[in-house]
Design an enzyme around this catalytic site. Structure first.
Site, mmCIF file in Angstrom:
data_model
loop_
_atom_site.group_PDB
_atom_site.id
_atom_site.type_symbol
_atom_site.label_atom_id
_atom_site.label_comp_id
_atom_site.label_asym_id
_atom_site.label_seq_id
_atom_site.Cartn_x
_atom_site.Cartn_y
_atom_site.Cartn_z
ATOM 1 C CG LEU A 62 116.117 89.702 -59.388
ATOM 2 C CD1 LEU A 62 115.824 89.315 -60.833
ATOM 3 C CD2 LEU A 62 115.164 90.795 -58.937
ATOM 4 C CG HIS A 63 115.033 86.813 -52.374
ATOM 5 N ND1 HIS A 63 115.448 88.117 -52.295
ATOM 6 C CD2 HIS A 63 114.283 86.590 -51.265
ATOM 7 C CE1 HIS A 63 114.982 88.668 -51.190
ATOM 8 N NE2 HIS A 63 114.270 87.773 -50.541
#
Length: 383
Positions: free
Chosen positions: A223-224
């Protein structure tokens, strides 16, 4: 368009300036540089690293993993806002262009370095080639979407990964003669690296984590995106879902620095059960490839992982409302589930029940895209 590798055609004398800026660019550029060198006659190239990816150790490791030569030019731009970073790349790239007088500038993907260097080249009347052209999420809230659209508008040669990209470009007024369907160069790197992928147990052991988590079935998480990790409410909701998934399937979370920082800032560290969720720092290419190849499923908001899981035949749940890579949904293993907890849990449940998408590998995702780009680039520059 027919692409030929004409051994009798005129050699390209001025170098092609090949630009990389951030991690996804490295995977795309490595096979292109090899193909330019192997072309008959060889096409001279200069590798420019803008330094947008500023984790020096990770950057060096990726170069080694992918067999990338050390950059001929490193602009060492570093971090900053989108405006600061784009402007700084432009300021530092222009003198390099003036010094080396390239035959063209070749940019890949959709990061700030891509649009910055394309703009400089275009304003100096140097041809621009864009690899991975025509991808669209149609979500202008994504900075990458702005970079994609603008780069395609000023590019002189546009290399596409899937046939639907040409339709996107046609709707934006780009003539068909500027477009060349060559396939997905990311898959060239994946296929070349598969035999060298690092076993998942080694990746966990290297960080003192319980390798037993990957001894059987497990999932991989990344996740970014700011929309997912910059809001305390959204990030907390996603971590809650990951905790629920981890009860049935251990997870390996390769955590982006932005995500780690926000988890700490919002005080959410306790939501990650170390007995069921192994948190790793950003991984090298070979480590990440090994983790994905052995996974039961991947949960991600990354565009590149949507493509790589499709090539690997691993079910992927994308935690976004849209994708610029629809072929991974239409033909591949990708399912868009958004960020609603119930939709994510339903997607995981279907995969664990054996109903996950296995898909098929799309056309020209065959490990030879860079060869096609090199052949066409030579012909195009000669013309």
């Amino acid at each position: 368009m027919t692409m030929t590798n004409n051994k009798n055609s005129t050699a390209v004398k001025a170098p092609v300036m090949c630009v990389v800026g951030a991690r996804p660019n490295f995977m795309k550029m490595a096979p292109i540089l090899r193909a330019l060198a192997a072309h008959v006659p060889p096409i001279p190239a200069l590798l420019v690293h803008t330094g947008q990816h500023y984790d020096t150790d990770m950057s060096k490791k990726l170069f080694v993993d992918l067999g990338l030569p050390q950059p001929d030019i490193n602009l060492e731009v570093g971090s900053g806002t989108h405006a600061q970073q784009t402007a700084e790349v432009m300021k530092r790239f222009e003198p390099a262009m003036d010094e080396h007088k390239p035959s063209c500038v070749l940019v890949v993907g959709d990061v700030n370095s891509t649009i910055a260097c394309a703009l400089v080249a275009s304003k100096k009347n140097v041809p621009v080639a864009h690899v991975e052209a025509g991808l669209r999420s149609y979500d202008r809230r994504m900075p990458e979407e702005i970079n994609r659209v603008l780069t395609d508008q000023i590019a002189d040669r546009l290399y596409t990964t899937e046939r639907s990209a040409a339709d996107n470009l046609a709707r934006e007024g780009i003539p068909a003669e500027r477009i060349c369907f060559t396939g997905n160069v990311m898959i060239d790197s994946l296929e070349a690296s598969r035999p060298h992928a690092r076993p998942p147990v080694d990746s966990l052991a290297a960080h003192g984590l319980d390798a037993g988590l990957v001894a059987g079935e497990y999932g991989v998480v990344t996740l970014h995106r700011p929309s997912n990790v910059d809001s305390a409410e959204t990030l907390k909701s996603l971590l809650t879902v990951l905790g629920q998934v981890a009860r049935d399937l251990p997870l390996v979370f390769a955590m982006h620095p932005r995500t780690r920082s926000n988890i700490e800032r919002f005080g959410l560290q306790a939501m990650l059960d170390p007995a069921r969720i192994a948190v790793l720092p950003p991984q090298g290419y070979l480590e990440m490839l090994g983790l994905m190849a052995g996974a039961t499923l991947v949960l991600t908001d990354s565009g590149g992982l949507q493509e790589e899981t499709t090539a690997l035949g691993v079910p992927c749940l994308t935690l976004r409302e849209n994708t610029e890579r629809p072929i991974t949904v239409e033909q591949g293993t990708n399912t868009m589930v958004g960020i609603e907890p119930q939709a994510i849990l339903q997607g995981v449940s279907e995969i664990l029940a054996g109903r996950g998408k296995r898909g098929r590998v799309p056309e020209f995702w065959d490990g030879r895209t860079a060869e096609r780009i090199a052949a066409d680039l030579h012909q195009w520059l000669g013309a």
